[in-house]
Structures are given as C-alpha cells and as structure tokens.
Design an enzyme around this catalytic site. Structure first.
Site, mmCIF file in Angstrom:
data_model
loop_
_atom_site.group_PDB
_atom_site.id
_atom_site.type_symbol
_atom_site.label_atom_id
_atom_site.label_comp_id
_atom_site.label_asym_id
_atom_site.label_seq_id
_atom_site.Cartn_x
_atom_site.Cartn_y
_atom_site.Cartn_z
ATOM 1 N N HIS A 133 35.950 29.130 87.770
ATOM 2 C CA HIS A 133 35.898 28.361 87.629
ATOM 3 C C HIS A 133 34.094 28.569 88.383
ATOM 4 O O HIS A 133 34.141 29.668 88.930
ATOM 5 C CB HIS A 133 36.293 27.334 89.165
ATOM 6 N N ASP A 213 41.790 33.155 93.513
ATOM 7 C CA ASP A 213 41.582 31.125 93.862
ATOM 8 C C ASP A 213 42.867 30.603 93.175
ATOM 9 O O ASP A 213 42.724 30.524 91.174
ATOM 10 C CB ASP A 213 40.146 30.784 92.588
ATOM 11 N N GLN A 216 43.968 25.545 91.345
ATOM 12 C CA GLN A 216 44.984 24.812 90.809
ATOM 13 C C GLN A 216 46.517 25.170 90.467
ATOM 14 O O GLN A 216 47.187 24.504 89.811
ATOM 15 C CB GLN A 216 44.122 25.038 89.239
ATOM 16 N N LYS A 239 43.613 19.522 96.476
ATOM 17 C CA LYS A 239 43.830 18.996 95.303
ATOM 18 C C LYS A 239 45.911 19.608 95.110
ATOM 19 O O LYS A 239 46.678 19.428 94.309
ATOM 20 C CB LYS A 239 43.472 20.619 94.294
ATOM 21 N N CYS A 377 32.916 22.545 85.887
ATOM 22 C CA CYS A 377 32.743 23.209 86.401
ATOM 23 C C CYS A 377 33.100 25.269 86.084
ATOM 24 O O CYS A 377 33.038 26.015 86.564
ATOM 25 C CB CYS A 377 33.407 23.340 87.823
HETATM 26 C C1 LIG Z 1 38.322 22.830 92.144
HETATM 27 C C2 LIG Z 1 38.029 24.597 92.062
HETATM 28 C C3 LIG Z 1 37.035 24.719 92.438
HETATM 29 C C4 LIG Z 1 36.392 24.723 93.609
HETATM 30 O O1 LIG Z 1 37.158 23.712 94.655
HETATM 31 P P1 LIG Z 1 36.949 22.598 95.901
HETATM 32 O O2 LIG Z 1 37.793 21.838 96.309
HETATM 33 O O3 LIG Z 1 35.909 22.240 95.031
HETATM 34 O O4 LIG Z 1 35.878 23.596 96.983
HETATM 35 C C5 LIG Z 1 37.519 26.430 92.400
HETATM 36 N N1 LIG Z 1 38.367 26.987 91.408
HETATM 37 C C6 LIG Z 1 39.574 26.032 91.155
HETATM 38 C C7 LIG Z 1 40.268 26.890 89.770
HETATM 39 C C8 LIG Z 1 39.648 24.704 90.976
HETATM 40 O O5 LIG Z 1 39.953 23.761 90.496
#
Ligand SMILES: *Cc1c(COP(=O)(O)O)cnc(C)c1O
Length: 419
Positions: A133, A213, A216, A239, A377
C-alpha cells in the site's frame, strides 16, 4: 477482564446473530438492501463499539493522564484497559509495547521516521515488496531520501505472490546493506497472505529490523506478534470493526527504547527546559498530544467483540465467501481475477474486458452493492499487472453467500448493459 479470556467460551458462528449487531446493515441504498463489500477500505461497526464511543462522551469525557479528578481517572483507566485488551489480542509481552496512533498510515510514518533516524546511513537499503500500500512505500521513500539510503523491492509473481528465492536465500534482494524489511502481512488489493513469519526469520538472522503492515490481517487472521517475531507491526482500528482515526503501532520494547520520538509535545515528555528535553517512558514517548480517547475506547471494545468469537471460524466463513465468489465470478465472460495466490483472505479484485471498473462500480452501487474501484492505493501493483484499476469486493464476518449471489447477478446485468 484481564486473565479470564483464555477460558471464556467463544460464541458459535451464526452469521445472522452477527449481522443483527451491525445497525448499518438495515440501511437501504437506492431503495435496495445494502450489500457491503468494501471491508478492506473500512469495516462496519457493531453496536457495542458505537455505544462505547458515545458512552465515553456522555459519561466520562475528560483528558487522560493529566488530572487527579474522578473523570480524568476514569478516562485514563478506560484507555489503558483498551491497551491491555489489544496487548492480549496480539500477544505482545507488555502493554507499553502497544502505541496508539491515528491509523496504519501514522504508525508507518512513525516507524519510518524514527527507524530512519536510528538506523539509516548513506548507502543503506530498505526492502519492501511490490504489493505494498502507498502507506508502506512513501514513508520509507521519504526516510531513504532524508538519509541517502536506497529503497529496494521484492517483485510480485503473476499469481500475486512474492517472488522469493530458493530456500537458502529466501529473499534475493537482501544485501549486507539492508537495514529494514517493511512488508505487508496481507495485500489489500490481491488478498494474498504473505509468508511473513519465514521472511521475518530470514531478516532477523541477519540483524535486519522488521516492520509489518498488518492493516489487512488484524481482522481476519490470528496475529501473534511474538510468534511472528516482528519488531514492529502497524494496524488501523477502522478495518477491524473499530472507529476511524484509531490505530496501533506495536513495537518490541528493546527497540522502542532505542527509537527516537517522532512527534514532540505534551504527554511525551519527562522534563522540558529550553536547553534540553527528556522524554517520558513507553508508551508515552510516542504519544504526543491528546489522543483520540473516545476512539481508543471504541477500539478496545472492537477487539473485545472480536475476542467473543473464534477468529478461525470467522476466517473459515470468509473463506467460504471467497471460494464461492471466485468460482462464480469466473463464469462471467471476459472476467479476470487479479491475485490468485494459494493463500488469500476474503479479498477479490477483478477486471472485465472492455468495461471500466468505475462504470461497473457505479452500476453495482445502483443495486445497493458497495465495492471499491480504482488502484486501491497500490499504483505500482496496478502497473505490474498492466491495469489502471480493478473492482474489488472484500468480505467480513457479517457477509453472506446470498449477498455474493446478488453481486453476481448485478455484475452480469451491468456487464450486459456496458458492452
Ligand atoms: C488501509 C491500509 C493502509 C492504510 O491504513 P489507514 O487506516 O488509511 O491509515 C495501509 N496498508 C494497508 C495494507 C491497508 O490496507
């Protein structure tokens, strides 16, 4: 609430029982029942979370860690209870390893800024992957620019998996100059679950710091930071059934102690003089300013809600949805799925020959079906697959097979209209 969770019985999986807890699922969109398949962008919130957030404002609103008065003490206790809930959920060793931020983006910016200061020298390398992302690309790019370091990328295969080397050198792009490996647990665009435990082990063998990260992963997989062995792990509350504007950066204590602060201000200091400032202990060194207290309390409630269920059962349900959607979507003429990894969560990205994703998304919306369209993104990943964007359906615990059938019928109808 602290030590009993291990012995508490989880609720059996009943999708209707789960759906009943999400007020928004009763909404109509264009006169049709809402089918919400945009959970990878933000998930919906159970009533408990919404209530916890508003109850804070209605009954205990005060700033945290600042006052001796009763409400301030209650607000502080509620916030710290959320920290402990999250610590337990991700199996962090200490509650002070859980830093509150405004989301994954803020968490990764903190990580990249601070680790850059601590570790990066000219000629050093930061390794990411081709499916990241933008939030796990740009902060590292900025850190590399500041310190004269280089950004390297693990490529992505045609099926949407990481292109890894042979087992004796799992990651071809690692070198003597690699200082940081920053990698997503799960791709938001492809749904791919990356073998991060192995990647982290490989990096740690060479003394490389690892940042995950987890945006998800957190709502769909069991995330155990000690088992993964990562140094840092970032995720967002929104999320994972929690409020927007909340997030976490988990960090291993020894590393967080060495990392310099990211933002300066109130709450993060020990003693301030104009000559020199000393910093507060963990976690406060990294939590400058008034936090999103109501949101954090809602976030704790979201994690307690997830704890009520067996996450493996939730994952199995979402996998059933994924398999059904995959099989049925592929019966549509000219439809291609982007991301066919063996290990996936309930995320499905697709393109249909001759149809723009934006047009398809608009027609699906008219049927009450919310999907995401665009580059998600992940522009470099779109370029890798030679597409300008995709239509993405992403599932959560409250979705049903019937909803997928509605999407299929609507997609077929739209495809007929658009061709
Ligand atoms: C949504 C997402 C982000 C960013 O998250 P925010 O809540 O917008 O700060 C970063 N990495 C992944 C894999 C995402 O799905």
């Amino acid at each position: 609430m602290s030590t009993t969770a291990d012995t508490v019985e989880k609720k059996g999986y009943d999708v209707e029982e789960i759906r009943a807890q999400f007020p928004i699922l009763k909404e109509l969109v264009h006169g049709k029942p809402l089918v919400y398949f945009d959970n990878a962008a933000t998930s919906q919130k159970p009533r408990r979370v919404i209530k916890a957030e508003s109850a804070f404002y209605a009954t205990i609103n005060a700033n945290v860690h600042r006052g001796v008065h009763t409400l301030s003490t209650k607000a502080t206790e509620a916030q710290e209870a959320a920290r402990e809930t999250i610590r337990k959920h991700i199996n962090a060793k200490h509650a002070h390893e859980v830093l509150f931020t405004s989301g994954t983006t803020a968490s990764l910016n903190l990580a990249a800024f601070s680790l850059g200061q601590l570790l990066l020298k000219p000629g050093d390398e930061v390794l990411i992957s081709g499916m990241e992302h933008h939030a796990n690309i740009v902060p590292w790019q900025l850190a590399c620019e500041r310190h004269g370091a280089k950004l390297k990328v693990i490529p992505v295969t045609d099926s949407g998996e990481l292109a890894l080397g042979a087992s004796d050198h799992l990651i071809d792009q690692l070198s003597d100059r690699t200082r940081i490996l920053a990698i997503s647990h799960v791709s938001n665009t492809l749904g791919t679950i990356n073998p991060i435990k192995e990647l982290i082990a490989e990096a740690r063998k060479r003394g490389i710091i690892t940042a995950v990260d987890g945006a998800q992963a957190i709502a769909h997989l069991n995330v155990d930071v000690q088992d993964l062995g990562c140094d840092l792990c970032a995720f967002s509350g929104h999320k994972a059934y929690g409020p927007t504007g909340t997030g976490v950066l988990y960090g291993r204590e020894e590393l967080l102690e060495r990392m310099p602060p990211w933002q300066g201000g109130g709450e993060m200091i020990d003693v301030v003089t104009f000559a020199k400032t000393t910093y507060a202990k963990l976690p406060f060194k990294f939590e400058a300013g008034t936090p999103h207290i109501a949101g954090i309390i809602g976030l704790g409630e979201a994690f307690r809600w997830m704890e009520d269920y067996d996450k493996a059962a939730m994952a199995a349900h979402e996998h059933t949805l994924l398999e059904h959607a995959t099989t049925e979507l592929l019966t549509i003429d000219g439809l291609r799925i982007i991301g066919t990894a063996k290990e996936k969560v309930g995320v499905i990205s697709f393109v249909i020959d001759g149809i723009h994703h934006y047009d398809l998304g608009t027609l699906l919306d008219q049927q009450g079906i919310a999907v995401r369209t665009g580059h998600h993104c992940t522009q470099p990943l779109m370029e890798r697959f030679g597409v300008s964007g995709t239509t993405r359906a992403s599932f959560a615990s409250f979705n049903t097979v019937e909803e997928i059938d509605s999407m299929l019928a609507a997609t077929k109808k739209a495809a007929k209209m658009l061709r």
